[in-house]
Design a protein around this motif. Structure first.
Motif, PDB file in Angstrom:
ATOM      1  N   TYR A   1      39.528  44.616  45.982  1.00 50.42           N
ATOM      2  CA  TYR A   1      39.068  44.330  47.332  1.00 50.42           C
ATOM      3  C   TYR A   1      38.085  43.168  47.424  1.00 50.42           C
ATOM      4  N   PHE A   2      37.360  42.853  46.334  1.00 52.33           N
ATOM      5  CA  PHE A   2      36.419  41.730  46.404  1.00 52.33           C
ATOM      6  C   PHE A   2      36.724  40.622  45.406  1.00 52.33           C
ATOM      7  N   GLY A   3      37.759  40.754  44.610  1.00 50.20           N
ATOM      8  CA  GLY A   3      38.155  39.691  43.692  1.00 50.20           C
ATOM      9  C   GLY A   3      37.466  39.785  42.335  1.00 50.20           C
ATOM     10  N   PHE A   4      37.574  38.706  41.594  1.00 53.39           N
ATOM     11  CA  PHE A   4      37.044  38.655  40.234  1.00 53.39           C
ATOM     12  C   PHE A   4      35.519  38.670  40.207  1.00 53.39           C
ATOM     13  N   VAL A   5      34.979  39.080  39.049  1.00 55.29           N
ATOM     14  CA  VAL A   5      33.538  39.042  38.805  1.00 55.29           C
ATOM     15  C   VAL A   5      33.291  37.918  37.804  1.00 55.29           C
ATOM     16  N   ASP A   6      32.371  37.026  38.130  1.00 53.82           N
ATOM     17  CA  ASP A   6      32.032  35.927  37.227  1.00 53.82           C
ATOM     18  C   ASP A   6      31.288  36.441  36.008  1.00 53.82           C
ATOM     19  N   GLU A   7      31.597  35.866  34.858  1.00 56.74           N
ATOM     20  CA  GLU A   7      30.956  36.268  33.612  1.00 56.74           C
ATOM     21  C   GLU A   7      29.434  36.175  33.710  1.00 56.74           C
ATOM     22  N   GLU A   8      28.931  35.126  34.337  1.00 58.71           N
ATOM     23  CA  GLU A   8      27.471  34.961  34.412  1.00 58.71           C
ATOM     24  C   GLU A   8      26.815  35.973  35.352  1.00 58.71           C
ATOM     25  N   ASP A   9      27.610  36.678  36.179  1.00 59.43           N
ATOM     26  CA  ASP A   9      27.055  37.695  37.068  1.00 59.43           C
ATOM     27  C   ASP A   9      26.888  39.046  36.386  1.00 59.43           C
ATOM     28  N   ILE A  10      27.531  39.224  35.240  1.00 59.88           N
ATOM     29  CA  ILE A  10      27.411  40.502  34.541  1.00 59.88           C
ATOM     30  C   ILE A  10      26.005  40.602  33.957  1.00 59.88           C
ATOM     31  N   VAL A  11      25.291  41.623  34.412  1.00 59.94           N
ATOM     32  CA  VAL A  11      23.904  41.824  33.996  1.00 59.94           C
ATOM     33  C   VAL A  11      23.845  42.495  32.634  1.00 59.94           C
TER      34      VAL A  11
ATOM     35  N   ASP B   1      47.419  66.541  45.948  1.00 52.89           N
ATOM     36  CA  ASP B   1      48.122  66.063  47.132  1.00 52.89           C
ATOM     37  C   ASP B   1      49.404  65.291  46.823  1.00 52.89           C
ATOM     38  N   GLY B   2      49.752  65.179  45.543  1.00 52.19           N
ATOM     39  CA  GLY B   2      50.987  64.482  45.173  1.00 52.19           C
ATOM     40  C   GLY B   2      50.899  62.968  45.241  1.00 52.19           C
ATOM     41  N   MET B   3      49.740  62.442  45.589  1.00 49.00           N
ATOM     42  CA  MET B   3      49.539  60.995  45.681  1.00 49.00           C
ATOM     43  C   MET B   3      48.930  60.493  44.379  1.00 49.00           C
ATOM     44  N   PRO B   4      49.196  59.228  44.034  1.00 43.99           N
ATOM     45  CA  PRO B   4      48.602  58.689  42.803  1.00 43.99           C
ATOM     46  C   PRO B   4      47.095  58.465  42.965  1.00 43.99           C
ATOM     47  N   LEU B   5      46.390  58.483  41.839  1.00 45.90           N
ATOM     48  CA  LEU B   5      44.962  58.163  41.869  1.00 45.90           C
ATOM     49  C   LEU B   5      44.789  56.692  42.230  1.00 45.90           C
ATOM     50  N   THR B   6      45.633  55.848  41.643  1.00 44.75           N
ATOM     51  CA  THR B   6      45.547  54.401  41.880  1.00 44.75           C
ATOM     52  C   THR B   6      46.851  53.928  42.516  1.00 44.75           C
ATOM     53  N   THR B   7      46.744  53.340  43.694  1.00 46.82           N
ATOM     54  CA  THR B   7      47.943  52.797  44.333  1.00 46.82           C
ATOM     55  C   THR B   7      48.393  51.552  43.583  1.00 46.82           C
ATOM     56  N   ASP B   8      49.684  51.257  43.697  1.00 44.92           N
ATOM     57  CA  ASP B   8      50.252  50.098  43.016  1.00 44.92           C
ATOM     58  C   ASP B   8      49.566  48.817  43.483  1.00 44.92           C
ATOM     59  N   PHE B   9      49.334  47.907  42.538  1.00 45.76           N
ATOM     60  CA  PHE B   9      48.807  46.584  42.871  1.00 45.76           C
ATOM     61  C   PHE B   9      49.153  45.617  41.752  1.00 45.76           C
ATOM     62  N   THR B  10      49.066  44.341  42.072  1.00 45.06           N
ATOM     63  CA  THR B  10      49.128  43.257  41.092  1.00 45.06           C
ATOM     64  C   THR B  10      47.960  42.342  41.388  1.00 45.06           C
TER      65      THR B  10
ATOM     66  N   ALA C   1      42.692  41.228  46.200  1.00 45.09           N
ATOM     67  CA  ALA C   1      41.759  40.189  46.675  1.00 45.09           C
ATOM     68  C   ALA C   1      41.598  39.071  45.651  1.00 45.09           C
ATOM     69  N   ALA C   2      42.031  39.314  44.408  1.00 48.13           N
ATOM     70  CA  ALA C   2      41.966  38.287  43.361  1.00 48.13           C
ATOM     71  C   ALA C   2      43.084  37.259  43.517  1.00 48.13           C
ATOM     72  N   GLY C   3      44.109  37.606  44.312  1.00 47.56           N
ATOM     73  CA  GLY C   3      45.249  36.700  44.491  1.00 47.56           C
ATOM     74  C   GLY C   3      44.833  35.403  45.141  1.00 47.56           C
ATOM     75  N   PRO C   4      45.624  34.394  44.998  1.00 42.14           N
ATOM     76  CA  PRO C   4      46.982  34.333  44.473  1.00 42.14           C
ATOM     77  C   PRO C   4      47.054  34.181  42.948  1.00 42.14           C
ATOM     78  N   ALA C   5      45.964  34.408  42.258  1.00 42.46           N
ATOM     79  CA  ALA C   5      45.957  34.260  40.800  1.00 42.46           C
ATOM     80  C   ALA C   5      46.986  35.186  40.162  1.00 42.46           C
ATOM     81  N   ARG C   6      47.624  34.708  39.113  1.00 43.89           N
ATOM     82  CA  ARG C   6      48.575  35.530  38.354  1.00 43.89           C
ATOM     83  C   ARG C   6      47.945  36.015  37.053  1.00 43.89           C
ATOM     84  N   VAL C   7      46.892  35.341  36.615  1.00 43.40           N
ATOM     85  CA  VAL C   7      46.150  35.748  35.421  1.00 43.40           C
ATOM     86  C   VAL C   7      44.660  35.711  35.749  1.00 43.40           C
ATOM     87  N   VAL C   8      43.903  36.476  34.985  1.00 36.53           N
ATOM     88  CA  VAL C   8      42.449  36.457  35.153  1.00 36.53           C
ATOM     89  C   VAL C   8      41.958  35.114  34.617  1.00 36.53           C
ATOM     90  N   PRO C   9      41.273  34.313  35.444  1.00 40.44           N
ATOM     91  CA  PRO C   9      40.810  32.988  35.009  1.00 40.44           C
ATOM     92  C   PRO C   9      39.727  33.061  33.932  1.00 40.44           C
TER      93      PRO C   9
END
Length: 181
Positions: free
Chosen positions: A155-165, A114-123, A128-136
């Motif tokens: 869309y849901f922001g960062f994942v906490d290290e302690e949440d990684i199973v 379809d000529g569209m990118p797989l991943t749309t541009d984001f920072t 949803a992680a904003g306004p952070a400029r770096v991963v905390p």
């Protein structure tokens, strides 16, 4: 007297075997089922995986954690590590201003018509992680491989290290795709 020690020894052996099996099941051979299409083409609905909680997460590892939406375990790829800057421009991933190839997406990108990118541009700032400029510290930025259909850190922001199973290391179903990941 000898029979008493023999029985005790057998019970202790059985207890040790049981404890070892429980340790393996909890930390080394923990099964995970893929639900949904967010990790296609890497994993598909109902793929069965093994994960380990004894491994420290690294960039591009596939991790499992409870969804911030409903608490069900989900599977996503770790892209951003603590201290990283991230952006996507013209379907190209940049981490700390360095281009990173994503070979696991090459086949998927090639199939797009379809000529569209797989991943749309984001920072980080406009996700949803904003306004952070770096991963905390103590957090990760994750993406699904099926970027058009994935509910991930954009869309849901960062994942906490302690949440990684755990970190996925082996697929055991379907049998035609069995192997180390």
């Amino acid at each position: 007297m000898k029979k008493k020690y023999s029985t005790l020894f057998t019970v202790l052996q059985f207890a040790m075997i049981l404890m070892f099996a429980l340790f393996l099941r909890m930390f080394v051979l923990t099964p995970v089922e893929v639900v949904g299409i967010s990790m296609e083409p890497t994993y598909h609905e109902s793929d069965r995986l093994w994960q380990s909680s004894l491994v420290s997460p690294k960039r591009f590892d596939i991790a499992t954690f409870p969804s911030p939406r409903d608490g069900k375990r989900i599977v996503k790829r770790i892209v951003g590590m603590p201290g990283d800057t991230l952006r996507m421009e013209n379907d190209q991933l940049y981490i700390n201003d360095k281009k990173y190839d994503e070979p696991y997406l090459a086949e998927f990108k090639k199939a797009l018509t379809d000529g569209m990118p797989l991943t749309t541009d984001f920072t980080l700032e406009n996700s949803a992680a904003g306004p952070a400029r770096v991963v905390p510290d103590g957090k990760y930025f994750v993406l699904g491989d099926n970027r058009r259909k994935a509910d991930d850190s954009r869309y849901f922001g960062f994942v906490d290290e302690e949440d990684i199973v755990g970190i996925v290391y082996f697929r055991y179903y379907p049998l035609n795709k069995i192997g180390v990941q």
